[in-house]
Motif scaffolding. Structure first.
Motif, PDB file in Angstrom:
ATOM      1  N   LEU A  22       0.829  -1.210   0.000  1.00  0.00           N
ATOM      2  CA  LEU A  22       0.000   0.000   0.000  1.00  0.00           C
ATOM      3  C   LEU A  22       0.862   1.258   0.000  1.00  0.00           C
ATOM      4  O   LEU A  22       0.594   2.212  -0.732  1.00  0.00           O
ATOM      5  CB  LEU A  22      -0.925   0.015   1.216  1.00  0.00           C
ATOM      6  N   ILE A  23       1.908   1.257   0.794  1.00  0.00           N
ATOM      7  CA  ILE A  23       2.798   2.416   0.873  1.00  0.00           C
ATOM      8  C   ILE A  23       3.563   2.586  -0.430  1.00  0.00           C
ATOM      9  O   ILE A  23       3.768   3.717  -0.893  1.00  0.00           O
ATOM     10  CB  ILE A  23       3.743   2.291   2.085  1.00  0.00           C
ATOM     11  N   ASP A  24       3.950   1.491  -1.061  1.00  0.00           N
ATOM     12  CA  ASP A  24       4.655   1.564  -2.349  1.00  0.00           C
ATOM     13  C   ASP A  24       3.813   2.241  -3.425  1.00  0.00           C
ATOM     14  O   ASP A  24       4.350   2.781  -4.385  1.00  0.00           O
ATOM     15  CB  ASP A  24       5.060   0.162  -2.825  1.00  0.00           C
ATOM     16  N   ALA A  25       2.486   2.233  -3.247  1.00  0.00           N
ATOM     17  CA  ALA A  25       1.595   2.890  -4.214  1.00  0.00           C
ATOM     18  C   ALA A  25       1.678   4.416  -4.115  1.00  0.00           C
ATOM     19  O   ALA A  25       1.161   5.111  -4.985  1.00  0.00           O
ATOM     20  CB  ALA A  25       0.159   2.427  -4.008  1.00  0.00           C
ATOM     21  N   GLY A  26       2.307   4.917  -3.052  1.00  0.00           N
ATOM     22  CA  GLY A  26       2.607   6.336  -2.979  1.00  0.00           C
ATOM     23  C   GLY A  26       1.639   7.256  -2.265  1.00  0.00           C
ATOM     24  O   GLY A  26       1.631   8.451  -2.559  1.00  0.00           O
ATOM     25  N   PRO A  27       0.847   6.777  -1.296  1.00  0.00           N
ATOM     26  CA  PRO A  27      -0.020   7.733  -0.606  1.00  0.00           C
ATOM     27  C   PRO A  27       0.806   8.691   0.250  1.00  0.00           C
ATOM     28  O   PRO A  27       1.893   8.338   0.709  1.00  0.00           O
ATOM     29  CB  PRO A  27      -0.893   6.845   0.284  1.00  0.00           C
ATOM     30  N   ARG A  28       0.293   9.891   0.446  1.00  0.00           N
ATOM     31  CA  ARG A  28       0.985  10.848   1.328  1.00  0.00           C
ATOM     32  C   ARG A  28       0.794  10.451   2.786  1.00  0.00           C
ATOM     33  O   ARG A  28       1.665  10.690   3.613  1.00  0.00           O
ATOM     34  CB  ARG A  28       0.465  12.248   1.081  1.00  0.00           C
ATOM     35  N   VAL A  29      -0.382   9.867   3.081  1.00  0.00           N
ATOM     36  CA  VAL A  29      -0.713   9.441   4.435  1.00  0.00           C
ATOM     37  C   VAL A  29      -1.361   8.063   4.350  1.00  0.00           C
ATOM     38  O   VAL A  29      -2.180   7.830   3.467  1.00  0.00           O
ATOM     39  CB  VAL A  29      -1.698  10.421   5.117  1.00  0.00           C
ATOM     40  N   LEU A  30      -0.985   7.180   5.256  1.00  0.00           N
ATOM     41  CA  LEU A  30      -1.655   5.884   5.364  1.00  0.00           C
ATOM     42  C   LEU A  30      -2.139   5.726   6.795  1.00  0.00           C
ATOM     43  O   LEU A  30      -1.339   5.785   7.736  1.00  0.00           O
ATOM     44  CB  LEU A  30      -0.733   4.720   5.005  1.00  0.00           C
ATOM     45  N   GLU A  31      -3.452   5.559   6.952  1.00  0.00           N
ATOM     46  CA  GLU A  31      -4.035   5.323   8.268  1.00  0.00           C
ATOM     47  C   GLU A  31      -4.187   3.823   8.476  1.00  0.00           C
ATOM     48  O   GLU A  31      -4.752   3.126   7.634  1.00  0.00           O
ATOM     49  CB  GLU A  31      -5.408   5.981   8.375  1.00  0.00           C
ATOM     50  N   ILE A  32      -3.657   3.345   9.595  1.00  0.00           N
ATOM     51  CA  ILE A  32      -3.808   1.944   9.983  1.00  0.00           C
ATOM     52  C   ILE A  32      -4.748   1.914  11.177  1.00  0.00           C
ATOM     53  O   ILE A  32      -4.416   2.389  12.255  1.00  0.00           O
ATOM     54  CB  ILE A  32      -2.451   1.305  10.335  1.00  0.00           C
ATOM     55  N   ASP A  33      -5.929   1.369  10.963  1.00  0.00           N
ATOM     56  CA  ASP A  33      -6.979   1.314  11.981  1.00  0.00           C
ATOM     57  C   ASP A  33      -6.875  -0.016  12.719  1.00  0.00           C
ATOM     58  O   ASP A  33      -7.062  -1.082  12.124  1.00  0.00           O
ATOM     59  CB  ASP A  33      -8.335   1.461  11.293  1.00  0.00           C
ATOM     60  N   ALA A  55       7.321   3.619   4.938  1.00  0.00           N
ATOM     61  CA  ALA A  55       6.777   4.979   4.955  1.00  0.00           C
ATOM     62  C   ALA A  55       7.906   6.010   4.943  1.00  0.00           C
ATOM     63  O   ALA A  55       7.839   7.007   4.209  1.00  0.00           O
ATOM     64  CB  ALA A  55       5.887   5.173   6.186  1.00  0.00           C
ATOM     65  N   ARG A  56       8.922   5.777   5.729  1.00  0.00           N
ATOM     66  CA  ARG A  56      10.075   6.700   5.731  1.00  0.00           C
ATOM     67  C   ARG A  56      10.725   6.762   4.358  1.00  0.00           C
ATOM     68  O   ARG A  56      11.080   7.830   3.882  1.00  0.00           O
ATOM     69  CB  ARG A  56      11.102   6.258   6.767  1.00  0.00           C
ATOM     70  N   ALA A  57      10.884   5.610   3.732  1.00  0.00           N
ATOM     71  CA  ALA A  57      11.549   5.571   2.421  1.00  0.00           C
ATOM     72  C   ALA A  57      10.746   6.299   1.348  1.00  0.00           C
ATOM     73  O   ALA A  57      11.315   6.843   0.405  1.00  0.00           O
ATOM     74  CB  ALA A  57      11.772   4.111   2.001  1.00  0.00           C
ATOM     75  N   HIS A  58       9.416   6.334   1.497  1.00  0.00           N
ATOM     76  CA  HIS A  58       8.556   6.941   0.475  1.00  0.00           C
ATOM     77  C   HIS A  58       8.028   8.317   0.865  1.00  0.00           C
ATOM     78  O   HIS A  58       7.277   8.920   0.098  1.00  0.00           O
ATOM     79  CB  HIS A  58       7.362   6.022   0.184  1.00  0.00           C
ATOM     80  N   GLY A  59       8.387   8.784   2.059  1.00  0.00           N
ATOM     81  CA  GLY A  59       7.874  10.071   2.505  1.00  0.00           C
ATOM     82  C   GLY A  59       6.402  10.038   2.862  1.00  0.00           C
ATOM     83  O   GLY A  59       5.714  11.055   2.816  1.00  0.00           O
ATOM     84  N   THR A  60       5.913   8.881   3.220  1.00  0.00           N
ATOM     85  CA  THR A  60       4.509   8.704   3.613  1.00  0.00           C
ATOM     86  C   THR A  60       4.397   8.869   5.127  1.00  0.00           C
ATOM     87  O   THR A  60       5.218   8.349   5.875  1.00  0.00           O
ATOM     88  CB  THR A  60       4.006   7.298   3.218  1.00  0.00           C
ATOM     89  N   ARG A  61       3.386   9.597   5.563  1.00  0.00           N
ATOM     90  CA  ARG A  61       3.120   9.713   6.995  1.00  0.00           C
ATOM     91  C   ARG A  61       2.187   8.585   7.391  1.00  0.00           C
ATOM     92  O   ARG A  61       1.150   8.370   6.762  1.00  0.00           O
ATOM     93  CB  ARG A  61       2.490  11.062   7.334  1.00  0.00           C
ATOM     94  N   LEU A  62       2.568   7.840   8.417  1.00  0.00           N
ATOM     95  CA  LEU A  62       1.801   6.710   8.911  1.00  0.00           C
ATOM     96  C   LEU A  62       1.029   7.149  10.149  1.00  0.00           C
ATOM     97  O   LEU A  62       1.595   7.761  11.049  1.00  0.00           O
ATOM     98  CB  LEU A  62       2.763   5.582   9.268  1.00  0.00           C
ATOM     99  N   VAL A  63      -0.264   6.851  10.182  1.00  0.00           N
ATOM    100  CA  VAL A  63      -1.123   7.198  11.314  1.00  0.00           C
ATOM    101  C   VAL A  63      -1.793   5.920  11.797  1.00  0.00           C
ATOM    102  O   VAL A  63      -2.425   5.220  11.004  1.00  0.00           O
ATOM    103  CB  VAL A  63      -2.198   8.231  10.900  1.00  0.00           C
TER     104      VAL A  63
END
Length: 92
Positions: A22-33, A55-63
């Motif tokens: 999912l992160i490799d697809a490039g979202p700016r933010v990924l929420e894990i519920d 997330a760090r490698a792709h610049g994605t913020r993980l929530v």
């Protein structure tokens, strides 16, 4: 992404791979519920660490949201909560 069931030794690898894809697809933010996670083991946290690395490698913020008291305790003990909070914009 809404996780459910037990996140433990048996499920950590597959869950981690799903999160990384999912992160490799490039979202700016990924929420894990975690609201439907019935058990989170220290070994199960490997999935969250894999997601954090990606997330760090792709610049994605993980929530991470809806973690129960047990999941928050495990996250605190393993340092995941601290790493999430250190992301730009905070993370949990």
């Amino acid at each position: 992404m809404r996780l459910h069931g037990e996140l433990d030794t048996r499920s950590a690898r597959a869950t981690g791979l799903r999160l990384v894809r999912l992160i490799d697809a490039g979202p700016r933010v990924l929420e894990i519920d975690l609201g439907e996670v019935t058990y989170l083991s220290p070994d199960g946290c490997r999935a969250l660490f894999a997601a954090l690395r990606a997330a760090r490698a792709h610049g994605t913020r993980l929530v991470v949201t809806h973690a129960d008291e047990h999941a928050r305790s495990i996250s605190d003990q393993l340092g995941i909560a601290r790493v999430l909070a250190a992301q730009p914009g905070g993370g949990s």
